[in-house]
Design an enzyme around this catalytic site. Structure first.
Site, short mmCIF file in Angstrom:
data_model
loop_
_atom_site.label_atom_id
_atom_site.label_comp_id
_atom_site.label_asym_id
_atom_site.label_seq_id
_atom_site.Cartn_x
_atom_site.Cartn_y
_atom_site.Cartn_z
N ARG A 265 -3.74 4.15 -1.34
CA ARG A 265 -4.30 3.05 -2.12
C ARG A 265 -3.64 1.71 -1.79
O ARG A 265 -2.48 1.64 -1.43
CB ARG A 265 -4.18 3.33 -3.62
CG ARG A 265 -2.76 3.42 -4.11
CD ARG A 265 -2.70 3.67 -5.61
NE ARG A 265 -2.92 5.06 -5.92
CZ ARG A 265 -2.97 5.54 -7.16
NH1 ARG A 265 -2.82 4.74 -8.18
NH2 ARG A 265 -3.18 6.81 -7.39
N HIS B 228 0.85 -1.19 0.00
CA HIS B 228 0.00 0.00 0.00
C HIS B 228 0.89 1.24 0.00
O HIS B 228 2.05 1.19 0.40
CB HIS B 228 -0.94 0.01 1.21
CG HIS B 228 -0.27 0.39 2.50
ND1 HIS B 228 -0.19 1.68 2.96
CD2 HIS B 228 0.37 -0.37 3.43
CE1 HIS B 228 0.46 1.71 4.11
NE2 HIS B 228 0.81 0.48 4.42
N CYS B 229 0.31 2.34 -0.49
CA CYS B 229 1.00 3.62 -0.41
C CYS B 229 0.15 4.53 0.47
O CYS B 229 -0.57 4.07 1.34
CB CYS B 229 1.25 4.21 -1.79
SG CYS B 229 -0.23 4.39 -2.79
N ALA B 230 0.20 5.83 0.26
CA ALA B 230 -0.47 6.75 1.17
C ALA B 230 -1.99 6.66 1.09
O ALA B 230 -2.68 6.91 2.08
CB ALA B 230 -0.04 8.19 0.87
#
EC number: 2.7.1.-
Length: 621
Positions: free
Chosen positions: A29, A25-27
């Site tokens: 999504r 995951h990123c910030a």
């Protein structure tokens, strides 16, 4: 919003945990890859409450959730378990072409590293403020210690990247990180400083400084993934524990030092030189393109393409001009366009979404704004791209640079404080241009304002009338605060009651449509014809049974009438496994019914009223 439940619903619609081959995951999504893409219900996932959008780009299936993505990620991670070393069942990994695969590699490799380099970048920004205000002396031990903490993530970047690359290439992460440690070993630094020729079994070795480098370790781990498979085949079973890692290290490390590492450094330098030439001839070009096209790069999944160049510049020069200036212009423009939508729209739901997403975009996180507002309305997106491009031109002409790796936005402006005192001024002017141009263009271009959803005829006819929810079970009615689960007992999912069932048959408590039904069959969500959104959850933690001892023919989209059979469950068998069968019955949209009241605890039979609703608004006297 229950992001834990959202994670479970997403997992059910991606083909279950056995279909997930990669999860990061990123910030904002979730980023997933699957063994069988045909099992993934993309439209159903996009329709889930809490999901802003679904994107399939760069070889990944991306689910935009927003700032609470980590809660959903933890749920998925807990349910799926460890993915390291799990071999994908997919026969062909080369989908989407070479470019798509390169972007996928960069994305998967950098995603786990982002918290480290972002945190280090913010420490750098904090140090810049403390130094600028005279709070800390740049010659003090405190300053040097903090600077060392901030530099560590960039110096040991190859080690961090080795982990993400190992996940992508499906090889051992610890051995990959060990190889990265070889490239950074102090002995190599001493040999490099000495300047004397070095060879390995007669082969000349080109010594290089791998601290902060990107491409050498990615190429090395890719090569190691094949060497690992070879070592697996040739190692005798009885001594494989010893021979396999020995072969991997003994073959990969020399190849990395002799061939792969120098080649990666050459490519790093070549790309950096090309960027420097472009910057020297037309300093406005790269920031303008990044400022104007960043939304397109995000949508197509190619936004990661320039990251290796930017991190390389930061590691070697202490600043970069590839990503930061243009992204600052783009992110601020995206926020301005979204906030303009919030000012102009008459749609209450859109105003609420745009206000929140616009503020978040100004701080540097644009996915909720992009996917939730501007992309759907189109003209605000055009305005944001034009405004971002104009601000990017100024950023390039003024020589704006970024001194730390953070997501550019108002919250990260300290990352633009550095040796040049005017740099932060140019950053502020860039922001101002992006806001003014984009807001004005969005206002002038306008957008097609979505019509507010009207009440259905049934809801309108019941607006001033008392409504009833009837018991779906026979048993003992208890107050919701007696449920042994904080999410239910504290009313986080809505107000209601709970029932300790005396029989294993769940019936429909009202007329409506089934909107939630998981493969585990332990929970049913119904949107009533009277506007009530009801959730019935059979037992506590019964999702862990994965449908065992439950049976049903129910499907999402089914119409049900009060009294219809929904789910059968084996009361005795589930209880024997130690599960609490207390069943919450919740009105998820309780806020729409300010006069909701519940029946007092006691014996209850199926079909008896348990919740009374009245959403009538009192007229002033």
């Amino acid at each position: 919003m229950d992001y834990k439940q959202l994670g479970l619903e997403i997992l059910a619609r991606v083909g279950g945990k056995g279909n997930v081959s990669k999860l990061t995951h990123c910030a904002t999504r979730l980023r997933m890859e699957f063994n069988d893409d045909s099992l993934v219900e993309a439209k159903a996932i996009e329709g889930l409450p809490g999901v802003i959008s679904v994107v399939e780009r760069g070889g990944q299936f991306q689910i935009v959730v927003g700032n609470n993505v980590q809660q959903t990620f933890r749920t998925l991670q807990k349910e799926i378990g460890a993915l390291e070393g799990r071999q994908s069942d997919k026969k062909s990994q080369a989908r989407g072409g070479v470019v798509s695969q390169i972007i996928s590699v960069i994305s998967t490799t950098f995603t786990p590293v982002i918290p480290a380099i972002t945190g280090a970048g913010m420490i750098k920004a904090l140090l810049a403020i403390l130094k600028l205000t005279g709070t800390i002396d740049a010659a003090s031990p405190t300053y040097h210690l903090l600077d060392t903490i901030a530099d560590a993530a960039f110096f040991f970047l190859p080690v961090l990247l080795a982990y993400g690359a190992a996940i992508k290439f499906e090889c051992n992460p610890i051995l990959a990180m060990t190889i990265a440690g070889v490239l950074l070993h102090p002995n190599l630094a001493q040999m490099l400083a000495a300047g004397a020729p070095i060879d390995f079994i007669g082969i000349p070795v080109r010594m290089a400084d791998y601290a902060g480098s990107v491409l050498p370790i990615i190429f090395t781990v890719w090569l190691m993934s094949y060497i690992e498979r070879f070592a697996e085949k040739v190692s005798p079973t009885m001594i494989k524990f010893f021979t396999k890692p020995m072969i991997i290290l003994l073959v990969t490390a020399p190849l990395a030092l002799v061939v792969v590492g120098p080649f990666g450094i050459f490519l790093n330098d070549l790309v950096a030189a090309g960027a420097a030439i472009v910057d020297g001839k037309a300093s406005w070009l790269i920031p303008m393109l990044m400022g104007g096209l960043q939304p397109f790069l995000v949508i197509t999944g190619t936004a990661w393409a320039m990251t290796p160049i930017a991190t390389g510049q930061l590691s070697k020069n202490g600043f970069e001009m590839i990503n930061g200036p243009g992204m600052l212009a783009s992110n601020i423009a995206q926020g301005a366009a979204t906030l303009c939508v919030a000012f102009r729209t008459k749609n209450k739901n859109l105003r609420q979404l745009a206000s929140s997403a616009g503020f978040t975009a100004l701080l540097g996180i644009t996915e909720p704004s992009l996917y939730g507002v501007t992309l759907k309305l189109r003209r605000p997106l055009i305005a944001a791209m034009i405004g971002g491009g104009c601000a990017g031109v100024y950023a390039g002409l003024s020589g704006l640079v970024r001194y730390a790796f953070v997501s550019p936005g108002l919250a990260a402006l300290p990352a633009f404080i550095g040796e040049n005192p005017m740099n932060i001024v140019h950053a502020l002017v860039t922001c101002a241009i992006a806001i003014v141009v984009t807001f004005a263009l969005t206002w002038i271009l306008g957008f097609e304002d979505p019509v507010e959803e009207q009440e259905t005829a049934v809801t309108a006819s019941h607006r001033d009338a008392e409504q009833q929810i009837f018991s779906p079970l026979s048993g003992q009615l208890v107050a919701l605060d007696q449920v042994n689960d904080d999410v239910f007992s504290q009313g986080l999912l809505g107000q209601g009651v709970a029932i300790r069932p005396q029989e294993g048959l769940l019936r429909a408590p009202l007329d409506g449509e089934v909107v939630t039904f998981l493969p585990s069959m332990h929970a049913v969500g119904i949107k009533g014809d009277n506007g009530v959104e009801l959730l019935v959850h059979i037992g506590i933690d019964t999702v862990n049974l994965a449908g065992q001892h439950f049976s049903s023919n129910l499907k999402i989209g089914d119409r049900v009438k009060m009294g219809d059979e929904l789910v059968r469950f084996d009361l005795a068998a589930i209880a024997a496994l130690g599960y609490d069968l207390t069943t919450p019955v919740l009105v998820v949209n309780s806020e729409d019914f300010p006069q909701l009241s519940c029946r007092q605890p006691g014996r209850i039979g199926f079909g008896e009223p348990i919740i009374s609703l009245n959403n009538a608004q009192q007229e002033p006297a």
